[in-house]
Design a protein around this motif. Structure first.
Motif, PDB file in Angstrom:
ATOM      1  N   TYR A 112      11.191  -2.118  -4.537  1.00  0.00           N
ATOM      2  CA  TYR A 112      10.788  -0.822  -3.982  1.00  0.00           C
ATOM      3  C   TYR A 112       9.426  -0.973  -3.328  1.00  0.00           C
ATOM      4  N   SER A 113       9.033   0.066  -2.623  1.00  0.00           N
ATOM      5  CA  SER A 113       7.688   0.158  -2.053  1.00  0.00           C
ATOM      6  C   SER A 113       6.864   1.099  -2.918  1.00  0.00           C
ATOM      7  N   LEU A 114       5.639   0.705  -3.193  1.00  0.00           N
ATOM      8  CA  LEU A 114       4.752   1.524  -4.016  1.00  0.00           C
ATOM      9  C   LEU A 114       3.873   2.404  -3.135  1.00  0.00           C
ATOM     10  N   PRO A 115       3.521   3.594  -3.622  1.00  0.00           N
ATOM     11  CA  PRO A 115       2.595   4.444  -2.860  1.00  0.00           C
ATOM     12  C   PRO A 115       1.187   3.851  -2.902  1.00  0.00           C
ATOM     13  N   ASP A 116       0.395   4.176  -1.934  1.00  0.00           N
ATOM     14  CA  ASP A 116      -0.995   3.730  -1.881  1.00  0.00           C
ATOM     15  C   ASP A 116      -1.826   4.640  -2.771  1.00  0.00           C
ATOM     16  N   ASP A 117      -1.903   4.275  -4.025  1.00  0.00           N
ATOM     17  CA  ASP A 117      -2.569   5.138  -5.012  1.00  0.00           C
ATOM     18  C   ASP A 117      -3.332   4.248  -5.994  1.00  0.00           C
TER      19      ASP A 117
ATOM     20  N   SER B  69       4.554  -3.545 -14.105  1.00  0.00           N
ATOM     21  CA  SER B  69       3.180  -3.323 -13.692  1.00  0.00           C
ATOM     22  C   SER B  69       3.090  -2.945 -12.214  1.00  0.00           C
ATOM     23  N   TYR B  70       2.021  -2.237 -11.854  1.00  0.00           N
ATOM     24  CA  TYR B  70       1.827  -1.870 -10.451  1.00  0.00           C
ATOM     25  C   TYR B  70       1.510  -3.093  -9.590  1.00  0.00           C
ATOM     26  N   PHE B  71       1.245  -4.232 -10.231  1.00  0.00           N
ATOM     27  CA  PHE B  71       1.028  -5.458  -9.477  1.00  0.00           C
ATOM     28  C   PHE B  71       2.344  -5.999  -8.910  1.00  0.00           C
ATOM     29  N   LYS B  72       3.465  -5.580  -9.490  1.00  0.00           N
ATOM     30  CA  LYS B  72       4.767  -6.055  -9.034  1.00  0.00           C
ATOM     31  C   LYS B  72       5.410  -5.034  -8.108  1.00  0.00           C
ATOM     32  N   ARG B  73       6.444  -5.483  -7.448  1.00  0.00           N
ATOM     33  CA  ARG B  73       7.176  -4.592  -6.528  1.00  0.00           C
ATOM     34  C   ARG B  73       8.642  -4.503  -6.929  1.00  0.00           C
ATOM     35  N   SER B  74       8.921  -4.762  -8.187  1.00  0.00           N
ATOM     36  CA  SER B  74      10.304  -4.673  -8.661  1.00  0.00           C
ATOM     37  C   SER B  74      10.313  -4.455 -10.164  1.00  0.00           C
ATOM     38  N   VAL B  75      11.449  -3.989 -10.663  1.00  0.00           N
ATOM     39  CA  VAL B  75      11.649  -3.806 -12.091  1.00  0.00           C
ATOM     40  C   VAL B  75      13.059  -4.279 -12.432  1.00  0.00           C
TER      41      VAL B  75
ATOM     42  N   PRO C  27      11.175  12.085  -9.945  1.00  0.00           N
ATOM     43  CA  PRO C  27      12.124  10.972 -10.108  1.00  0.00           C
ATOM     44  C   PRO C  27      12.757  10.533  -8.794  1.00  0.00           C
ATOM     45  N   VAL C  28      13.098   9.248  -8.745  1.00  0.00           N
ATOM     46  CA  VAL C  28      13.867   8.682  -7.647  1.00  0.00           C
ATOM     47  C   VAL C  28      15.050   7.952  -8.269  1.00  0.00           C
ATOM     48  N   GLN C  29      16.254   8.321  -7.875  1.00  0.00           N
ATOM     49  CA  GLN C  29      17.436   7.702  -8.454  1.00  0.00           C
ATOM     50  C   GLN C  29      18.001   6.621  -7.533  1.00  0.00           C
ATOM     51  N   VAL C  30      18.524   5.573  -8.170  1.00  0.00           N
ATOM     52  CA  VAL C  30      19.121   4.473  -7.427  1.00  0.00           C
ATOM     53  C   VAL C  30      20.358   4.006  -8.180  1.00  0.00           C
TER      54      VAL C  30
ATOM     55  N   PRO D 177       1.245  11.250  -9.312  1.00  0.00           N
ATOM     56  CA  PRO D 177       1.330  10.195  -8.303  1.00  0.00           C
ATOM     57  C   PRO D 177       2.561  10.382  -7.425  1.00  0.00           C
ATOM     58  N   ASN D 178       2.519   9.770  -6.267  1.00  0.00           N
ATOM     59  CA  ASN D 178       3.686   9.790  -5.386  1.00  0.00           C
ATOM     60  C   ASN D 178       4.736   8.825  -5.936  1.00  0.00           C
ATOM     61  N   PRO D 179       6.006   9.082  -5.668  1.00  0.00           N
ATOM     62  CA  PRO D 179       7.064   8.211  -6.199  1.00  0.00           C
ATOM     63  C   PRO D 179       7.209   6.928  -5.373  1.00  0.00           C
ATOM     64  N   VAL D 180       8.049   6.019  -5.866  1.00  0.00           N
ATOM     65  CA  VAL D 180       8.386   4.823  -5.103  1.00  0.00           C
ATOM     66  C   VAL D 180       9.268   5.224  -3.931  1.00  0.00           C
ATOM     67  N   SER D 181       9.414   4.307  -2.986  1.00  0.00           N
ATOM     68  CA  SER D 181      10.280   4.564  -1.836  1.00  0.00           C
ATOM     69  C   SER D 181      11.080   3.306  -1.516  1.00  0.00           C
TER      70      SER D 181
END
Length: 406
Positions: A51-56, A78-84, A111-114, A32-36
């Motif tokens: 974060y923004s989720l990929p359209d997948d 969950s992919y239903f949420k936009r945060s962790v 991976p995406v680091q923050v 899958p594509n990573p978050v952005s």
């Protein structure tokens, strides 16, 4: 016989079934594509990362990986949420969190680091709010927990003989403020310590102090006696409110529930039980057998399926005197409304409610209360008849502490 054979065959088929195995819900092994656009907001001992989720359509969840004190941790959303949410940090330093999207086939993205910078953990705000005072038989601790963090307040006592600190009490809490009392300590000057920790084992400094617990002792229950038959003129006994169809009578007990059961040392589905359908208030006078400054008392509700229900006390007053024949000598010592820890409605009890009822509810009288030999329990209402004008009372057990006076 034929039916028995069929049942055996069905059981054999049941036992012969293979156990289901946990497998990925998809065979699509595409990465899958990573978050952005990850953005982190610091919180008490934690951070919320949006974060923004990929359209997948094959996306399952987002996994966050990080370290606390050199130990690897992870959080999922969950992919239903936009945060962790990542939590458990014991400092305000900058930390690196690595985010992955994970597919239904359990394939992780790149991976995406923050960078996150948590705010001070709740333990430090609680630590700075601690207020400790001497109490009967121990010490009382008040505190604020504005972040509502799930904390443990640990009380220590220094043992000069062994030259070491020993644990005397752990208090668990998760609301915005509170207080507790540590009992059973000798009335001599002693050195104490208190520190706060959370479920990730982050710890505050230790607050050290000296104080002298106030002397008290448990009153001897073998000296207690019913004073109901002596018809003492307790205030507000007469006139009682008139309720049509209800007999106005003294608080007589059910035959197998005499008042003496209220101090026989047995907690359970027995105790003192008045007859039902009585006008309230119901007054229950008791001769303590000694004159004492009452420091605190503990009551146990009727247990089993009756806690916070039926005739268990909900609101009451405690009165006292040394000259029970003088109606003007009685003074109000205490007024209480029992609180259910969970706050759940009537008939619903949490494990915390059950544990609190089993341990007994304790109530402390203010310092400066007069010494009395006679007390009267004024039953205002029960849990099953809150604000009612009729009802009844049952209590399984009562214990009383104080300073005995001559």
């Amino acid at each position: 016989m034929k039916r028995f054979h069929i049942i055996l065959c069905m059981l054999a088929g049941f036992w012969g079934c293979k156990q289901d195995q946990m497998k990925p819900v998809s065979n699509d092994k595409a990465q899958p594509n990573p978050v952005s656009n990850p953005v982190a907001v610091g919180m008490a001992g934690a951070a919320e990362i949006s974060y923004s989720l990929p359209d997948d359509q094959n996306l399952s969840y987002v996994r966050a990986e990080f370290e606390i004190n050199g130990v690897k941790k992870e959080a999922k959303s969950s992919y239903f949420k936009r945060s962790v949410r990542v939590e458990g940090f014991g400092d305000t330093a900058e930390h690196t969190v690595t985010l992955y999207t994970v597919s239904r086939a359990e394939v992780a993205s790149t991976p995406v680091q923050v960078k996150v910078r948590p705010l001070r953990p709740a333990i430090w705000n609680v630590y700075e709010s601690l207020a400790v005072t001497e109490a009967f038989g121990g010490l009382q601790v008040k505190f604020n927990n504005d972040d509502k963090g799930k904390i443990v307040i640990v009380t220590l006592l220094y043992d000069p003989a062994a030259k070491e600190w020993r644990n005397v009490n752990n208090f668990y809490y998760g609301l915005d403020s509170g207080k507790f009392t540590v009992r059973g300590l000798q009335p001599v000057k002693q050195q104490f310590g208190i520190y706060i920790k959370d479920r990730w084992d982050n710890k505050s400094d230790t607050l050290k102090f000296e104080l002298t617990p106030i002397y008290e002792e448990e009153l001897d229950k073998t000296k207690f006696a019913s004073a109901m038959k002596k018809k003492y003129p307790i205030p507000q006994v007469a006139p009682l409110p008139k309720t049509p169809g209800v007999q106005i009578a003294e608080p007589t007990n059910l035959s197998s529930w005499p008042i003496e059961n209220m101090w026989n040392g047995i907690v359970g589905n027995e105790g003192y039980h008045t007859t039902e359908n009585k006008d309230v208030p119901i007054w229950v006078p008791i001769d303590l057998g000694v004159k004492a400054v009452i420091s605190r008392y503990k009551i146990w509700q009727r247990q089993a399926g009756y806690i916070y229900n039926h005739g268990n006390p909900h609101e009451w007053e405690l009165w006292g005197t040394n000259t029970p024949t003088d109606v003007n000598s009685w003074v109000k010592l205490d007024h209480q409304i029992m609180e259910k820890p969970s706050g759940l409605p009537l008939g619903q009890n949490s494990n915390e409610d059950i544990d609190a009822a089993a341990a007994g509810q304790e109530y402390e009288l203010p310092i400066g209360s007069p010494a009395v030999r006679y007390i009267a329990w004024k039953h205002i209402d029960s849990w099953a008849a809150v604000d009612g004008i009729i009802g009844h009372l049952h209590i399984s057990e009562i214990s009383i502490w104080g300073q005995i006076k001559k």
